[in-house]
Design an enzyme around this catalytic site. Structure first.
Site, PDB file in Angstrom:
ATOM      1  N   GLN A 262       0.821  -1.208   0.000  1.00  0.00           N
ATOM      2  CA  GLN A 262       0.000   0.000   0.000  1.00  0.00           C
ATOM      3  C   GLN A 262       0.855   1.259   0.000  1.00  0.00           C
ATOM      4  O   GLN A 262       0.483   2.275  -0.589  1.00  0.00           O
ATOM      5  CB  GLN A 262      -0.945   0.000   1.197  1.00  0.00           C
ATOM      6  CG  GLN A 262      -2.032  -1.052   1.126  1.00  0.00           C
ATOM      7  CD  GLN A 262      -2.834  -0.985  -0.165  1.00  0.00           C
ATOM      8  OE1 GLN A 262      -2.744  -1.876  -1.015  1.00  0.00           O
ATOM      9  NE2 GLN A 262      -3.618   0.055  -0.338  1.00  0.00           N
ATOM     10  N   HIS A 265       1.714   3.147  -3.323  1.00  0.00           N
ATOM     11  CA  HIS A 265       0.745   3.962  -4.049  1.00  0.00           C
ATOM     12  C   HIS A 265       1.129   5.431  -4.071  1.00  0.00           C
ATOM     13  O   HIS A 265       0.999   6.100  -5.099  1.00  0.00           O
ATOM     14  CB  HIS A 265      -0.644   3.842  -3.400  1.00  0.00           C
ATOM     15  CG  HIS A 265      -1.443   2.677  -3.886  1.00  0.00           C
ATOM     16  ND1 HIS A 265      -2.006   2.619  -5.135  1.00  0.00           N
ATOM     17  CD2 HIS A 265      -1.776   1.516  -3.269  1.00  0.00           C
ATOM     18  CE1 HIS A 265      -2.661   1.482  -5.277  1.00  0.00           C
ATOM     19  NE2 HIS A 265      -2.546   0.789  -4.158  1.00  0.00           N
ATOM     20  N   HIS A 333      -8.652  -0.624   4.034  1.00  0.00           N
ATOM     21  CA  HIS A 333      -8.376  -2.060   3.935  1.00  0.00           C
ATOM     22  C   HIS A 333      -7.921  -2.553   5.306  1.00  0.00           C
ATOM     23  O   HIS A 333      -6.999  -1.978   5.882  1.00  0.00           O
ATOM     24  CB  HIS A 333      -7.248  -2.354   2.948  1.00  0.00           C
ATOM     25  CG  HIS A 333      -7.403  -1.717   1.606  1.00  0.00           C
ATOM     26  ND1 HIS A 333      -6.814  -0.506   1.283  1.00  0.00           N
ATOM     27  CD2 HIS A 333      -8.069  -2.129   0.510  1.00  0.00           C
ATOM     28  CE1 HIS A 333      -7.108  -0.207   0.026  1.00  0.00           C
ATOM     29  NE2 HIS A 333      -7.875  -1.163  -0.469  1.00  0.00           N
ATOM     30  N   ASP A 366      -7.516  -5.796  -4.646  1.00  0.00           N
ATOM     31  CA  ASP A 366      -7.284  -4.736  -5.623  1.00  0.00           C
ATOM     32  C   ASP A 366      -7.605  -5.201  -7.035  1.00  0.00           C
ATOM     33  O   ASP A 366      -7.974  -4.387  -7.886  1.00  0.00           O
ATOM     34  CB  ASP A 366      -5.826  -4.273  -5.570  1.00  0.00           C
ATOM     35  CG  ASP A 366      -5.530  -3.374  -4.374  1.00  0.00           C
ATOM     36  OD1 ASP A 366      -6.493  -2.851  -3.785  1.00  0.00           O
ATOM     37  OD2 ASP A 366      -4.347  -3.206  -4.041  1.00  0.00           O
TER      38      ASP A 366
END
Length: 449
Positions: A262, A265, A333, A366
């Site tokens: 993550q 990103h 998440h 995802d």
């Protein structure tokens, strides 16, 4: 590299006091709102010309037109790597399975003899989908927005994605290929706040939409806020988040990999580990270094994300306390990597999506779990849901009463109307019945006449 917050020993505070102890990215949509206002109004007054000027200013490309030619979609699909096409098709297939099951059917409740209320579900008329095109390309976001809209029965949809100078001013070809796979033939090379404004106001090329969905940067989020009330929106998406609730049974290699996944990103991405195991915390922190060294986007995304104020390892006394922390955090998440993970996951109240056990990483969601990855961020999972078929539907009540059914309840309607000092409401019922009929139905006396 990643900071620690120690919440062991003392009783955890309640409510917002606990939320305030937890890490969160700075994401000031209110401050951005004033900066997007002139952009939105320029699109309102100048239409396509403003969109073309902003493409040159923000994206470094001068467009002749903002509508993507149909041939460009066909060409992008023909040139798509077969392996990528197969992966996209499988992602679409799985998403359709899950979202098709979310469809709603009309339901009629017979309230009394002769009186019923039916709730029917009607899709919005037209939706504008947004696919980001900044640091990364997100064909998966095309799927996650388009599939639930299609399964909801939305009759008209268009997609916008930023123009790319390296592709002659078109959106990224993988975005275009995903559109072609999904049958979306109305695509615009427009990004940022101006794309939201195009959908909200309409321009010479693009008809206005009734709803806009899709993730984006702070300018997209600010534009959504600007137009809230004029159009429907899904959410003001902020930086992505992962929280992992783990105990000593978790594999530190998995946990570290998921935090990094993550963090790649965006430099504002949040990665939070909540654990009652100091040994696991140490092992994860140790594992981060070699995994980061072996990947991409280290200096511009991963390191700033993991060292930022939005990321931390949170130490708690036990899994029960950990559950309180992750519920207060309300992660986009949430992974549960504990003993009896399914039972622990069942106790979670606040999360955009929950990933259970070691074999359900966020990356699966995802792309190919079948779930939707457009999820609430910034703690909004405490009150909001992720994108679904329901996002694109409106429930409408249909009230159908006979004369006798209305007469039977009329005295209650009149009484409540008078209690609220709205006598015309009661008069609208009385007007339907003659004086002798009111007495026959037994509600004249109840009105005090």
């Amino acid at each position: 590299m990643i900071s620690r917050i120690d919440l062991r020993g003392d009783a955890l505070p309640e409510g917002t006091a606990l939320r305030d102890l937890l890490p969160r990215a700075d994401f000031d949509v209110s401050a951005a709102l004033e900066k997007v206002r002139p952009i939105c109004e320029a699109v309102h007054h100048r239409g396509d010309a403003a969109l073309i000027d902003y493409a040159e200013k923000f994206d470094g490309v001068r467009l002749e037109a903002v509508r993507v030619p149909a041939q460009a979609l066909t060409d992008a699909l023909e040139r798509l790597d077969p392996a990528v096409r197969a992966a996209l098709e499988e992602s679409i297939r799985r998403a359709r399975l899950v979202h098709r099951a979310q469809r709603r059917t009309p339901h009629t409740t017979q309230v009394v003899q002769g009186g019923s209320v039916t709730e029917k579900w009607v899709p919005v008329d037209r939706v504008g989908l947004y696919a980001p095109g900044g640091r990364s390309v997100y064909p998966s976001s095309v799927i996650m927005n388009a599939v639930p809209a299609q399964e909801a029965g939305v009759p008209s949809m268009a997609l916008a994605s930023p123009p790319q100078s390296e592709f002659d001013g078109l959106p990224h070809p993988t975005i275009l290929a995903a559109c072609a796979l999904l049958g979306i033939d109305e695509v615009y090379a427009v990004g940022g706040a101006q794309a939201v404004a195009m959908f909200a106001y309409g321009t010479e090329s693009c008809a206005p939409a009734t709803m806009v969905t899709g993730p984006g940067n702070i300018w997209v989020a600010a534009a959504k806020r600007y137009f809230t009330g004029r159009i429907g929106i899904d959410t003001e998406a902020g930086p992505t988040e992962i929280a992992v609730l783990a105990d000593e049974t978790a594999d530190p290699v998995h946990v570290a990999a998921d935090l990094i996944s993550q963090a790649e990103h965006d430099p504002l991405a949040a990665a939070v580990l909540v654990t009652d195991s100091p040994a696991l915390a140490d092992a994860v922190e140790k594992e981060l270094e070699p995994q980061i060294a072996a990947t991409k986007h280290v200096d511009d995304r991963i390191v700033p994300a993991l060292t930022g104020r939005q990321s931390a390892i949170v130490l708690v006394d036990g899994v029960d306390e950990g559950l309180r922390v992750v519920d207060a955090y309300g992660a986009e998440h949430l992974e549960i990597q504990t003993a009896d993970a399914a039972a622990v996951a069942d106790r979670v109240r606040n999360a955009g999506a929950i990933f259970v056990g070691p074999w359900a990483p966020v990356s699966l969601g995802d792309y190919a779990a079948g779930s939707n990855h457009v999820l609430p961020t910034g703690g909004c999972a405490c009150h909001s849901s992720g994108l679904s078929v329901q996002s694109f539907l409106r429930g409408i009540h249909i009230v159908d009463y006979t004369r006798d059914a209305l007469a039977d309840v009329a005295h209650h309607v009149v009484t409540l109307a008078e209690a609220e000092d709205l006598p015309a409401h009661g008069a609208a019922v009385k007007a339907r019945f003659a004086e002798d009929e009111r007495a026959a139905y037994g509600w004249k006396a109840a009105e005090g006449e």
